[in-house]
Scaffold this motif. Structure first.
Motif, PDB file in Angstrom:
ATOM      1  N   ILE A 158       0.847  -1.202   0.000  1.00  0.00           N
ATOM      2  CA  ILE A 158       0.000   0.000   0.000  1.00  0.00           C
ATOM      3  C   ILE A 158       0.879   1.248   0.000  1.00  0.00           C
ATOM      4  CG2 ILE A 158      -1.781   1.282   1.234  1.00  0.00           C
ATOM      5  CD1 ILE A 158      -2.645  -1.318   2.503  1.00  0.00           C
ATOM      6  N   ARG A 159       1.916   1.236   0.828  1.00  0.00           N
ATOM      7  CA  ARG A 159       2.815   2.385   0.883  1.00  0.00           C
ATOM      8  C   ARG A 159       3.449   2.636  -0.481  1.00  0.00           C
ATOM      9  NH1 ARG A 159       4.703   3.903   5.954  1.00  0.00           N
ATOM     10  NH2 ARG A 159       6.787   4.313   5.142  1.00  0.00           N
ATOM     11  N   ARG A 160       3.875   1.577  -1.148  1.00  0.00           N
ATOM     12  CA  ARG A 160       4.524   1.723  -2.450  1.00  0.00           C
ATOM     13  C   ARG A 160       3.539   2.243  -3.496  1.00  0.00           C
ATOM     14  NH1 ARG A 160       4.682  -0.200  -7.173  1.00  0.00           N
ATOM     15  NH2 ARG A 160       3.036  -1.700  -6.704  1.00  0.00           N
ATOM     16  N   ALA A 161       2.373   1.589  -3.593  1.00  0.00           N
ATOM     17  CA  ALA A 161       1.405   1.948  -4.628  1.00  0.00           C
ATOM     18  C   ALA A 161       0.678   3.242  -4.312  1.00  0.00           C
ATOM     19  CB  ALA A 161       0.397   0.809  -4.810  1.00  0.00           C
ATOM     20  N   GLY A 162       0.461   3.499  -3.014  1.00  0.00           N
ATOM     21  CA  GLY A 162      -0.328   4.658  -2.633  1.00  0.00           C
ATOM     22  C   GLY A 162       0.435   5.961  -2.643  1.00  0.00           C
ATOM     23  N   PHE A 163       1.667   5.948  -2.077  1.00  0.00           N
ATOM     24  CA  PHE A 163       2.385   7.220  -1.971  1.00  0.00           C
ATOM     25  C   PHE A 163       3.892   7.069  -2.076  1.00  0.00           C
ATOM     26  CE2 PHE A 163       1.293   5.539   2.216  1.00  0.00           C
ATOM     27  CZ  PHE A 163       2.496   5.504   2.874  1.00  0.00           C
ATOM     28  N   GLY A 164       4.351   5.924  -2.531  1.00  0.00           N
ATOM     29  CA  GLY A 164       5.783   5.752  -2.731  1.00  0.00           C
ATOM     30  C   GLY A 164       6.577   5.722  -1.448  1.00  0.00           C
ATOM     31  N   GLY A 165       5.941   5.248  -0.360  1.00  0.00           N
ATOM     32  CA  GLY A 165       6.618   5.225   0.933  1.00  0.00           C
ATOM     33  C   GLY A 165       7.718   4.190   1.005  1.00  0.00           C
ATOM     34  N   ASN A 166       8.731   4.466   1.831  1.00  0.00           N
ATOM     35  CA  ASN A 166       9.827   3.516   2.002  1.00  0.00           C
ATOM     36  C   ASN A 166       9.313   2.277   2.734  1.00  0.00           C
ATOM     37  OD1 ASN A 166       9.643   5.367   4.359  1.00  0.00           O
ATOM     38  ND2 ASN A 166      11.199   3.984   5.204  1.00  0.00           N
ATOM     39  N   PRO A 167       9.853   1.097   2.430  1.00  0.00           N
ATOM     40  CA  PRO A 167       9.367  -0.126   3.071  1.00  0.00           C
ATOM     41  C   PRO A 167       9.754  -0.194   4.545  1.00  0.00           C
ATOM     42  CG  PRO A 167      11.260  -0.609   1.677  1.00  0.00           C
ATOM     43  CD  PRO A 167      10.892   0.823   1.419  1.00  0.00           C
ATOM     44  N   LEU A 168       8.850  -0.783   5.333  1.00  0.00           N
ATOM     45  CA  LEU A 168       9.107  -1.043   6.742  1.00  0.00           C
ATOM     46  C   LEU A 168       9.603  -2.469   6.912  1.00  0.00           C
ATOM     47  CD1 LEU A 168       5.812   0.516   8.182  1.00  0.00           C
ATOM     48  CD2 LEU A 168       8.047   1.627   7.940  1.00  0.00           C
ATOM     49  N   ARG A 169      10.280  -2.715   8.034  1.00  0.00           N
ATOM     50  CA  ARG A 169      10.754  -4.066   8.343  1.00  0.00           C
ATOM     51  C   ARG A 169      10.416  -4.395   9.794  1.00  0.00           C
ATOM     52  NH1 ARG A 169      15.982  -4.117   8.895  1.00  0.00           N
ATOM     53  NH2 ARG A 169      16.362  -1.887   8.619  1.00  0.00           N
ATOM     54  N   PRO A 170      10.063  -5.657  10.071  1.00  0.00           N
ATOM     55  CA  PRO A 170       9.892  -6.052  11.475  1.00  0.00           C
ATOM     56  C   PRO A 170      11.185  -5.825  12.239  1.00  0.00           C
ATOM     57  CG  PRO A 170       8.969  -7.719  10.007  1.00  0.00           C
ATOM     58  CD  PRO A 170       9.742  -6.761   9.146  1.00  0.00           C
ATOM     59  N   GLY A 171      11.046  -5.327  13.473  1.00  0.00           N
ATOM     60  CA  GLY A 171      12.225  -4.957  14.242  1.00  0.00           C
ATOM     61  C   GLY A 171      13.054  -6.111  14.734  1.00  0.00           C
ATOM     62  N   THR A 172      12.452  -7.297  14.894  1.00  0.00           N
ATOM     63  CA  THR A 172      13.171  -8.473  15.377  1.00  0.00           C
ATOM     64  C   THR A 172      12.663  -9.712  14.647  1.00  0.00           C
ATOM     65  OG1 THR A 172      11.570  -9.013  17.122  1.00  0.00           O
ATOM     66  CG2 THR A 172      13.323  -7.431  17.680  1.00  0.00           C
ATOM     67  N   PRO A 173      13.431 -10.794  14.639  1.00  0.00           N
ATOM     68  CA  PRO A 173      12.935 -12.043  14.051  1.00  0.00           C
ATOM     69  C   PRO A 173      11.675 -12.545  14.755  1.00  0.00           C
ATOM     70  CG  PRO A 173      15.316 -12.131  14.347  1.00  0.00           C
ATOM     71  CD  PRO A 173      14.861 -10.895  15.040  1.00  0.00           C
ATOM     72  N   GLU A 174      11.566 -12.268  16.054  1.00  0.00           N
ATOM     73  CA  GLU A 174      10.377 -12.709  16.797  1.00  0.00           C
ATOM     74  C   GLU A 174       9.131 -12.005  16.276  1.00  0.00           C
ATOM     75  OE1 GLU A 174      13.906 -13.796  18.829  1.00  0.00           O
ATOM     76  OE2 GLU A 174      13.262 -11.768  18.228  1.00  0.00           O
ATOM     77  N   VAL A 175       9.227 -10.707  16.027  1.00  0.00           N
ATOM     78  CA  VAL A 175       8.092  -9.960  15.469  1.00  0.00           C
ATOM     79  C   VAL A 175       7.770 -10.483  14.069  1.00  0.00           C
ATOM     80  CG1 VAL A 175       7.312  -7.701  14.661  1.00  0.00           C
ATOM     81  CG2 VAL A 175       8.525  -7.890  16.840  1.00  0.00           C
ATOM     82  N   ALA A 176       8.785 -10.691  13.249  1.00  0.00           N
ATOM     83  CA  ALA A 176       8.582 -11.134  11.870  1.00  0.00           C
ATOM     84  C   ALA A 176       7.850 -12.469  11.805  1.00  0.00           C
ATOM     85  CB  ALA A 176       9.928 -11.232  11.146  1.00  0.00           C
ATOM     86  N   GLY A 177       8.185 -13.383  12.707  1.00  0.00           N
ATOM     87  CA  GLY A 177       7.634 -14.735  12.640  1.00  0.00           C
ATOM     88  C   GLY A 177       6.433 -14.976  13.528  1.00  0.00           C
ATOM     89  N   ARG A 178       5.918 -13.950  14.163  1.00  0.00           N
ATOM     90  CA  ARG A 178       4.820 -14.120  15.122  1.00  0.00           C
ATOM     91  C   ARG A 178       3.530 -14.534  14.416  1.00  0.00           C
ATOM     92  NH1 ARG A 178       4.837  -9.104  18.540  1.00  0.00           N
ATOM     93  NH2 ARG A 178       3.957  -8.193  16.653  1.00  0.00           N
ATOM     94  N   THR A 179       2.886 -15.583  14.901  1.00  0.00           N
ATOM     95  CA  THR A 179       1.615 -16.043  14.356  1.00  0.00           C
ATOM     96  C   THR A 179       0.558 -16.036  15.445  1.00  0.00           C
ATOM     97  OG1 THR A 179       2.248 -18.347  14.779  1.00  0.00           O
ATOM     98  CG2 THR A 179       2.683 -17.477  12.565  1.00  0.00           C
ATOM     99  N   LEU A 180      -0.696 -16.120  15.040  1.00  0.00           N
ATOM    100  CA  LEU A 180      -1.796 -15.963  15.989  1.00  0.00           C
ATOM    101  C   LEU A 180      -1.811 -17.071  17.037  1.00  0.00           C
ATOM    102  CD1 LEU A 180      -4.164 -14.199  16.767  1.00  0.00           C
ATOM    103  CD2 LEU A 180      -5.594 -15.479  15.168  1.00  0.00           C
TER     104      LEU A 180
END
Length: 360
Positions: A158-180
């Motif tokens: 959405i950031r890319r298509a909507g307004f050319g925003g820079n990509p975000l990244r999860p701050g830690t591997p734990e955040v990146a891999g977190r599931t419900l």
């Protein structure tokens, strides 16, 4: 601020409420400076950094500060999307006599403003400054600690298509891999028909509701808003299925949302205890968010005013379910980009709704 060398007591967040000072969290509650007792007035005077919102500025400096107010402070204005450029100029005019050492605008300028119903949204303070002063270079957020990787990738699109925003990244591997299932307890699907949507290994699920209408009636206008009963029924059913499929999840874990107040009201009437408009959801987050776009035909402004979908999708931490009619929204620029993530981005799935999932 404490991590960059400031001490407790030097940094204050101004908040509404009866006069009191939470020293542990650095929050000073008050409505008017002139009504502060002497001890809290000293706390305010001694602060080097004041953090507040536009509404907080209005409350704190609604009238010119007298000698009881602070001076020489750094003013940080949070929730920048809520501050119009004109309002920011008014802040500067109000506080300049106090010789502030500087100003900073915090927040995401591409989220929703105070009034979010216009087809052309008012310029907020950050965009107003950047457009008039291209030499200014903002400090851009790169790491975030809310969304797992699949949801973060979806929001980045959405950031890319909507307004050319820079990509975000999860701050830690734990955040990146977190599931419900990691945060809401073990997963056992309560409804086999919905298992492909509920699956914790699919953090992002687009549910194509085009098969619902016909046979079910399409959306109807309610004043300037819209409600779509078939999609509202499905959203509520999915919310209850998430609760019953994840041991330990509660209605506080899940939010049902829509850009339309009438759709939110309908979901509430159908039994959703945590239905909320996208606008009111701004600033909040949940483990699982279910979004109903509530439209099947006609023109919508959600592609031009991309802030609605940007805010909606970025509220989810572990599981994001978006109900949308792909026949209507697929040709849209932003939504088309989102749908193309299916089969390309890991953890993103498209499921076609079954008309039998909702009542006639």
């Amino acid at each position: 601020m404490l991590n960059v060398g400031f001490e407790r007591g030097q940094v204050l967040r101004l908040a509404p409420g009866n006069p009191n000072y939470n020293e542990q969290h650095g929050v000073l509650h008050f409505e008017r400076v002139d009504l502060l007792p002497p001890n809290l007035r000293r706390v305010l005077q001694q602060a080097d950094v004041l953090i507040t919102t536009w509404h907080g500025c209005q409350r704190a400096i609604g009238s010119e500060w007298d000698s009881s107010g602070p001076s020489g402070f750094l003013l940080l204005v949070d929730e920048v999307s809520q501050v119009s450029f004109a309002a920011f100029l008014a802040i500067l005019k109000r506080v300049r006599k106090k010789r502030p050492s500087g100003y900073a605008l915090l927040g995401d300028p591409h989220q929703l403003p105070v009034i979010a119903t216009q087809e052309v949204l008012a310029t907020n303070a950050a965009l107003g400054v950047l457009r008039r002063h291209p030499e200014c270079s903002p400090c851009r957020l790169e790491l975030q600690y809310r969304m797992n990787e699949a949801i973060c990738n979806t929001v980045n699109e959405i950031r890319r298509a909507g307004f050319g925003g820079n990509p975000l990244r999860p701050g830690t591997p734990e955040v990146a891999g977190r599931t419900l299932d990691q945060v809401a307890g073990p997963y056992a699907p309560s409804d086999a028909a919905l298992a492909s949507i509920l699956d914790p290994q699919a953090p992002v699920v687009f549910v194509d509701t085009a098969p619902l209408s016909p046979p079910h009636p399409r959306e109807r206008s309610v004043g300037t808003s819209w409600e779509y009963e078939a999609e509202a029924q499905l959203a509520v059913k999915l919310g209850k299925a998430v609760e019953s499929s994840y041991q330990g999840s509660t209605h506080d874990t899940i939010a049902l949302s829509s850009p339309y107040a009438a759709q939110v009201a309908l979901m509430s009437r159908l039994g959703a205890s945590s239905a909320i408009t996208v606008y009111k959801a701004q600033g909040h987050e949940w483990d699982c968010v279910i979004i109903s776009l509530a439209r099947t035909v006609g023109r919508t402004v959600m592609d031009e005013v991309h802030q609605n979908i940007y805010v909606a999708l970025s509220r989810a931490r572990c599981k994001l379910i978006l109900l949308l009619n792909t026949t209507l929204f697929g040709p849209y620029r932003v939504f088309g980009s989102l749908l193309r993530l299916v089969g390309q981005a890991e953890g993103v799935r498209l499921v076609r709704a079954n008309p039998q999932w909702v009542q006639p």
